[in-house]
Design a protein around this motif. Structure first.
Motif, PDB file in Angstrom:
ATOM      1  N   THR A 101     -57.617   9.907  37.789  1.00  0.00           N
ATOM      2  CA  THR A 101     -57.313  11.122  37.025  1.00  0.00           C
ATOM      3  C   THR A 101     -55.983  11.704  37.495  1.00  0.00           C
ATOM      4  O   THR A 101     -55.680  11.720  38.686  1.00  0.00           O
ATOM      5  CB  THR A 101     -58.424  12.166  37.216  1.00  0.00           C
ATOM      6  N   TYR A 102     -55.176  12.170  36.521  1.00  0.00           N
ATOM      7  CA  TYR A 102     -53.950  12.913  36.789  1.00  0.00           C
ATOM      8  C   TYR A 102     -54.198  14.383  36.413  1.00  0.00           C
ATOM      9  O   TYR A 102     -54.826  14.676  35.382  1.00  0.00           O
ATOM     10  CB  TYR A 102     -52.773  12.383  35.968  1.00  0.00           C
ATOM     11  N   LEU A 103     -53.721  15.293  37.243  1.00  0.00           N
ATOM     12  CA  LEU A 103     -53.921  16.723  37.014  1.00  0.00           C
ATOM     13  C   LEU A 103     -52.599  17.458  37.163  1.00  0.00           C
ATOM     14  O   LEU A 103     -51.736  17.069  37.959  1.00  0.00           O
ATOM     15  CB  LEU A 103     -54.937  17.306  38.014  1.00  0.00           C
ATOM     16  N   VAL A 104     -52.451  18.535  36.382  1.00  0.00           N
ATOM     17  CA  VAL A 104     -51.261  19.383  36.443  1.00  0.00           C
ATOM     18  C   VAL A 104     -51.720  20.836  36.518  1.00  0.00           C
ATOM     19  O   VAL A 104     -52.606  21.266  35.760  1.00  0.00           O
ATOM     20  CB  VAL A 104     -50.366  19.185  35.209  1.00  0.00           C
ATOM     21  N   LEU A 105     -51.141  21.570  37.434  1.00  0.00           N
ATOM     22  CA  LEU A 105     -51.449  22.990  37.605  1.00  0.00           C
ATOM     23  C   LEU A 105     -50.551  23.824  36.699  1.00  0.00           C
ATOM     24  O   LEU A 105     -49.323  23.630  36.679  1.00  0.00           O
ATOM     25  CB  LEU A 105     -51.233  23.398  39.066  1.00  0.00           C
ATOM     26  N   LEU A 106     -51.170  24.720  35.921  1.00  0.00           N
ATOM     27  CA  LEU A 106     -50.425  25.675  35.096  1.00  0.00           C
ATOM     28  C   LEU A 106     -50.609  27.066  35.716  1.00  0.00           C
ATOM     29  O   LEU A 106     -51.558  27.799  35.368  1.00  0.00           O
ATOM     30  CB  LEU A 106     -50.927  25.658  33.654  1.00  0.00           C
ATOM     31  N   PRO A 107     -49.765  27.424  36.672  1.00  0.00           N
ATOM     32  CA  PRO A 107     -49.969  28.702  37.369  1.00  0.00           C
ATOM     33  C   PRO A 107     -49.869  29.901  36.444  1.00  0.00           C
ATOM     34  O   PRO A 107     -50.448  30.947  36.710  1.00  0.00           O
ATOM     35  CB  PRO A 107     -48.863  28.699  38.430  1.00  0.00           C
ATOM     36  N   GLU A 108     -49.091  29.760  35.341  1.00  0.00           N
ATOM     37  CA  GLU A 108     -48.957  30.892  34.445  1.00  0.00           C
ATOM     38  C   GLU A 108     -50.269  31.221  33.719  1.00  0.00           C
ATOM     39  O   GLU A 108     -50.432  32.322  33.179  1.00  0.00           O
ATOM     40  CB  GLU A 108     -47.843  30.622  33.422  1.00  0.00           C
ATOM     41  N   LEU A 109     -51.216  30.255  33.666  1.00  0.00           N
ATOM     42  CA  LEU A 109     -52.522  30.486  33.033  1.00  0.00           C
ATOM     43  C   LEU A 109     -53.664  30.448  34.043  1.00  0.00           C
ATOM     44  O   LEU A 109     -54.812  30.695  33.699  1.00  0.00           O
ATOM     45  CB  LEU A 109     -52.770  29.411  31.969  1.00  0.00           C
ATOM     46  N   ASP A 110     -53.350  30.031  35.296  1.00  0.00           N
ATOM     47  CA  ASP A 110     -54.401  29.723  36.279  1.00  0.00           C
ATOM     48  C   ASP A 110     -55.325  28.636  35.743  1.00  0.00           C
ATOM     49  O   ASP A 110     -56.541  28.673  35.883  1.00  0.00           O
ATOM     50  CB  ASP A 110     -55.205  30.982  36.637  1.00  0.00           C
ATOM     51  N   TRP A 111     -54.712  27.661  35.072  1.00  0.00           N
ATOM     52  CA  TRP A 111     -55.455  26.514  34.521  1.00  0.00           C
ATOM     53  C   TRP A 111     -55.066  25.258  35.287  1.00  0.00           C
ATOM     54  O   TRP A 111     -53.945  25.150  35.795  1.00  0.00           O
ATOM     55  CB  TRP A 111     -55.131  26.290  33.051  1.00  0.00           C
ATOM     56  N   ILE A 112     -56.008  24.332  35.290  1.00  0.00           N
ATOM     57  CA  ILE A 112     -55.703  22.954  35.691  1.00  0.00           C
ATOM     58  C   ILE A 112     -56.054  22.060  34.501  1.00  0.00           C
ATOM     59  O   ILE A 112     -57.189  22.106  34.009  1.00  0.00           O
ATOM     60  CB  ILE A 112     -56.507  22.518  36.924  1.00  0.00           C
ATOM     61  N   ILE A 113     -55.051  21.306  34.034  1.00  0.00           N
ATOM     62  CA  ILE A 113     -55.273  20.361  32.928  1.00  0.00           C
ATOM     63  C   ILE A 113     -55.325  18.958  33.532  1.00  0.00           C
ATOM     64  O   ILE A 113     -54.444  18.566  34.311  1.00  0.00           O
ATOM     65  CB  ILE A 113     -54.152  20.430  31.882  1.00  0.00           C
ATOM     66  N   GLY A 114     -56.354  18.191  33.176  1.00  0.00           N
ATOM     67  CA  GLY A 114     -56.497  16.842  33.719  1.00  0.00           C
ATOM     68  C   GLY A 114     -56.856  15.842  32.642  1.00  0.00           C
ATOM     69  O   GLY A 114     -57.373  16.188  31.576  1.00  0.00           O
ATOM     70  N   ALA A 115     -56.547  14.588  32.917  1.00  0.00           N
ATOM     71  CA  ALA A 115     -56.916  13.473  32.026  1.00  0.00           C
ATOM     72  C   ALA A 115     -57.066  12.237  32.883  1.00  0.00           C
ATOM     73  O   ALA A 115     -56.315  12.049  33.851  1.00  0.00           O
ATOM     74  CB  ALA A 115     -55.872  13.258  30.952  1.00  0.00           C
ATOM     75  N   GLY A 116     -58.033  11.384  32.555  1.00  0.00           N
ATOM     76  CA  GLY A 116     -58.273  10.221  33.402  1.00  0.00           C
ATOM     77  C   GLY A 116     -58.689   8.996  32.611  1.00  0.00           C
ATOM     78  O   GLY A 116     -59.029   9.069  31.422  1.00  0.00           O
ATOM     79  N   LEU A 117     -58.601   7.833  33.272  1.00  0.00           N
ATOM     80  CA  LEU A 117     -58.990   6.544  32.709  1.00  0.00           C
ATOM     81  C   LEU A 117     -60.030   5.905  33.620  1.00  0.00           C
ATOM     82  O   LEU A 117     -59.941   6.002  34.851  1.00  0.00           O
ATOM     83  CB  LEU A 117     -57.769   5.617  32.596  1.00  0.00           C
ATOM     84  N   TYR A 118     -60.983   5.195  33.018  1.00  0.00           N
ATOM     85  CA  TYR A 118     -61.977   4.448  33.782  1.00  0.00           C
ATOM     86  C   TYR A 118     -61.430   3.057  34.036  1.00  0.00           C
ATOM     87  O   TYR A 118     -61.024   2.349  33.107  1.00  0.00           O
ATOM     88  CB  TYR A 118     -63.291   4.395  33.016  1.00  0.00           C
ATOM     89  N   LEU A 119     -61.437   2.661  35.296  1.00  0.00           N
ATOM     90  CA  LEU A 119     -60.777   1.421  35.686  1.00  0.00           C
ATOM     91  C   LEU A 119     -61.504   0.190  35.149  1.00  0.00           C
ATOM     92  O   LEU A 119     -60.885  -0.848  34.911  1.00  0.00           O
ATOM     93  CB  LEU A 119     -60.667   1.337  37.213  1.00  0.00           C
ATOM     94  N   ASP A 120     -62.829   0.275  34.941  1.00  0.00           N
ATOM     95  CA  ASP A 120     -63.520  -0.911  34.440  1.00  0.00           C
ATOM     96  C   ASP A 120     -63.153  -1.200  32.987  1.00  0.00           C
ATOM     97  O   ASP A 120     -63.213  -2.343  32.529  1.00  0.00           O
ATOM     98  CB  ASP A 120     -65.035  -0.777  34.602  1.00  0.00           C
ATOM     99  N   ASP A 121     -62.730  -0.160  32.214  1.00  0.00           N
ATOM    100  CA  ASP A 121     -62.224  -0.414  30.858  1.00  0.00           C
ATOM    101  C   ASP A 121     -60.965  -1.259  30.913  1.00  0.00           C
ATOM    102  O   ASP A 121     -60.770  -2.188  30.119  1.00  0.00           O
ATOM    103  CB  ASP A 121     -61.915   0.920  30.157  1.00  0.00           C
ATOM    104  N   ILE A 122     -60.092  -0.919  31.857  1.00  0.00           N
ATOM    105  CA  ILE A 122     -58.842  -1.688  32.000  1.00  0.00           C
ATOM    106  C   ILE A 122     -59.156  -3.101  32.466  1.00  0.00           C
ATOM    107  O   ILE A 122     -58.577  -4.085  31.972  1.00  0.00           O
ATOM    108  CB  ILE A 122     -57.906  -0.974  32.985  1.00  0.00           C
ATOM    109  N   GLU A 123     -60.087  -3.234  33.422  1.00  0.00           N
ATOM    110  CA  GLU A 123     -60.441  -4.564  33.930  1.00  0.00           C
ATOM    111  C   GLU A 123     -61.034  -5.438  32.826  1.00  0.00           C
ATOM    112  O   GLU A 123     -60.829  -6.650  32.793  1.00  0.00           O
ATOM    113  CB  GLU A 123     -61.438  -4.433  35.083  1.00  0.00           C
TER     114      GLU A 123
END
Length: 699
Positions: A182-204
């Motif tokens: 998962t990759y995450l980015v902090l948005l301090p102006e909203l106090d949000w954390i936005i994340g998105a991820g991939l399952y490795l077995d799908d890639i395999e």
């Protein structure tokens, strides 16, 4: 008896040759087939490994791009005042990513970046909406005991972004637990954390499917090669049998033919030797003689100069405006003029040797003329050459003049003649003798004049920065500016190319840099834009300049400052430069390599300096439209930069077509006249708008 013995010998030879030929064919066929299969197997392994690496990298690059795009949209909406949390969460909820579309976006409302039992709550979790609003404990462990939430919180606190791999529930029917990145980015102006991820077995699964297909192809290729080998062996046996039959018949006639041809070869060799000797003489003549005038050429001149022993006078004759003569009267008339001029030089320089040095230049090695008489000698030679009393009818209408210069200096005579010719042309002189003053006086006067302009500009506060915009090709917004120095002298504005080299050799240079730094920082004190400052290696190691930089950097502006280091300048002390880079990066500044591709373009150089941006040199960018080599070079730089997380800025993007080319190459930023010229005021919008592609405004 001799005939019978010869027959037995021929039959024995026939059988041995046939047996050896068959063994050789079989060995080569099976050996090549085996080698081919082995090579294919190795290629499959290498290809599978390369595909795996590239596919995994591409999936995570796409993941980061999806996440960065969403973050950019949110921040853009915040700036424009159009941000709607509900619409944003709904857009993220519907978005699926990854090879099996099992990847998804999630959003957290941060309550404490230090962690704890209620450090955040889900705003969005598509695979389990029931978790929305439920307190989240940062110490939660995955099935392998990994506190992944603590890890990504630490990364977010340090850099604002995070990457973490852990075991988590998949959004499939079985709700299996799978390894996820998962990759995450902090948005301090909203106090949000936005994340998105991939399952490795799908890639395999995708990689395993692709590898299976390649193995099936390899097996089919191996079977086909075996069949081809069998056919080849049968064909080779048939060929070998017929070949040996023909060979035996040929052996009987070879002995007599060899004897006959040996006699002919001796005669032919003698004839060829004579022709080679004649051709060598002709080639030497062509190499050393100018084909148009019949005079010695540049190669002949270089050879003869090496053997000059007695004192000589060296002259250079140049036809004034020869290009215009060719354009007006035609190339054929120009050739006749050169032939006539060569003839006249030969007549007017009694005892001299004439060479055609280049297109309309002739060099003459004359008998020694005393220095006191050289000027008069050149004037006489000039008058003789421009005398039109015996001009050929074909060029009777051609009015021409020549410039004649000379020197008695035997050391580097050609260099001295060309220097003298340059001064004669500048002074509009028909003749001129070489003088040592040509080397330094004029340059000294120019440097004095430029130094006076610099000093006056400093005293009158006429040193000022201009700002060239840099466009983000993804958001189509101007986000950065490069600060460039200018000097105003009366109605004239001087660019660095006109004064910088002189300034760097004077004591005024640190003052110029100090003024430039102060005015550039002041221009961006009350806005949010990033801005870049050019620094040479000499600037970095200069204590006064470094101190000025540190005095101007504050917590408010440091994160918006980019220092551009010229790539083509050699760096003698990496330790000193690295310390400076580390010092400013700790304050939040960024570092760029400028003019990358103009010097030694060393990737190790980039890695040592730990840069954030690469600015491509204009020579690479201009060649993208019509030079495939430039395109391949830039593609490799983009690939390298993507791997190590470096952003690329394409400089000298002068036309709309180049904007589209660099965008398609995946380059993040563009700078050049197509975006905006350097101006004292900030250009806030690029001269084009974005849709499926960029187009000029007004069309």
């Amino acid at each position: 008896m001799p005939a019978e013995f010869l027959a037995r010998t021929e039959r024995r030879l026939f059988r041995r040759i046939l047996r050896g030929f068959v063994l050789l064919i079989a060995f080569l066929a099976f050996g090549l087939s085996g080698f081919y299969s082995y090579q294919q197997l190795q290629l499959l392994k290498q290809y599978s490994n390369d595909f795996k690496d590239s596919y995994i990298d591409s999936q995570f690059v796409l993941l980061r791009e999806h996440l960065q795009r969403e973050v950019t949209i949110i921040r853009s909406e915040l700036l424009q005042g159009t941000f709607d949390p509900a619409m944003t969460l709904e857009r993220l909820r519907q978005h699926r990513i990854g090879p099996r579309l099992n990847g998804y976006f999630f959003a957290l409302e941060v309550r404490s970046m230090r962690g704890g039992p209620d450090f955040a709550r889900h705003l969005l979790l598509p695979i389990d909406p029931s978790q929305v609003g439920v307190p989240m404990d940062s110490s939660l462990l995955d099935k392998h005991g990994f506190a992944y939430r603590e890890v990504y919180l630490q990364q977010l606190r340090e850099t604002g972004t995070a990457r973490v791999t852990y075991w988590y529930e998949k959004p499939d029917v079985e709700r299996t637990i799978s390894e996820k990145t998962t990759y995450l980015v902090l948005l301090p102006e909203l106090d949000w954390i936005i994340g998105a991820g991939l399952y490795l077995d799908d890639i395999e699964e995708v990689i395993a499917s692709h590898t299976h297909q390649q193995r099936q192809r390899l097996l089919a290729s191996f079977v086909f090669s075996v069949l081809i080998t069998a056919v080849f062996i049968v064909a080779a046996l048939y060929f070998a049998w017929n070949y040996n039959l023909n060979l035996m018949s040929l052996l009987r006639s070879l002995r007599k033919q060899i004897q006959d041809r040996e006699e002919k070869l001796v005669a032919l060799n003698n004839s060829l030797q004579n022709r080679v000797d004649q051709a060598a003489v002709e080639l030497e003549r062509q190499y050393l003689v100018d084909a148009l005038t019949g005079m010695g050429n540049r190669a002949r001149l270089a050879r003869d100069l090496a053997f000059v022993r007695s004192p000589r006078t060296f002259c250079l004759v140049d036809v004034d405006g020869f290009r215009e003569i060719n354009e007006i009267f035609g190339i054929s008339s120009g050739d006749i003029l050169l032939q006539e001029l060569a003839r006249r030089i030969q007549e007017c320089c009694e005892g001299g040797v004439v060479y055609r040095f280049s297109g309309d230049n002739f060099v003459v090695l004359c008998p020694r003329v005393e220095d006191s008489a050289l000027s008069r000698y050149l004037e006489t030679l000039h008058d003789c050459l421009v005398d039109n009393s015996h001009t050929p009818p074909a060029i009777a209408d051609v009015q021409f003049n020549v410039t004649v210069v000379g020197t008695n200096e035997a050391s580097n005579p050609l260099g001295r003649l060309e220097m003298t010719m340059h001064h004669a042309k500048a002074q509009r002189r028909n003749t001129l003798c070489y003088s040592e003053e040509f080397n330094a006086v004029q340059r000294y006067r120019q440097n004095i004049a430029i130094t006076q302009k610099i000093r006056q500009a400093i005293d009158e506060d006429s040193v000022f920065p201009v700002f060239q915009p840099i466009c983000d090709l993804q958001s189509c917004e101007i986000t950065k500016y490069e600060c460039l120095m200018r000097i105003r002298h009366g109605d004239e504005v001087l660019s660095p190319g006109e004064f910088l080299s002189v300034a760097q050799r004077s004591k005024l240079y640190p003052r110029l840099v100090g003024i430039m730094l102060r005015k550039s920082f002041a221009a961006f004190a009350n806005n949010h834009y990033m801005f870049s400052i050019n620094l040479s290696y000499a600037d970095i190691v200069n204590e006064d300049i470094r101190q000025s930089i540190m005095d101007l950097l504050t917590p408010h502006n440091a994160a918006r400052v980019i220092f551009e280091i010229l790539e083509s300048e050699g760096i003698d002390n990496y330790g000193e430069v690295s310390r400076f880079i580390q010092q400013v990066k700790e304050l939040g500044c960024k570092v760029a390599i400028d003019d990358f591709g103009s010097g030694y373009s060393n990737f190790e150089h980039i890695m040592k300096l730990q840069v954030d941006y690469i600015k491509l040199d204009g020579s690479l960018v201009h060649g993208l439209r019509d030079d495939p080599r430039n395109l391949h070079i830039v593609e490799s730089i983009v690939f390298f930069a993507g791997k190590v997380g470096i952003h690329i800025v394409a400089e000298f993007v002068s036309e709309q077509e180049l904007v589209e080319i660099v965008r398609r190459l995946g380059i993040a930023y563009a700078q050049g006249y197509a975006i905006g010229r350097p101006e004292p005021e900030l250009l806030l919008q690029p001269p084009f708008e974005c849709g499926n592609g960029s187009r000029p405004l007004g069309e």
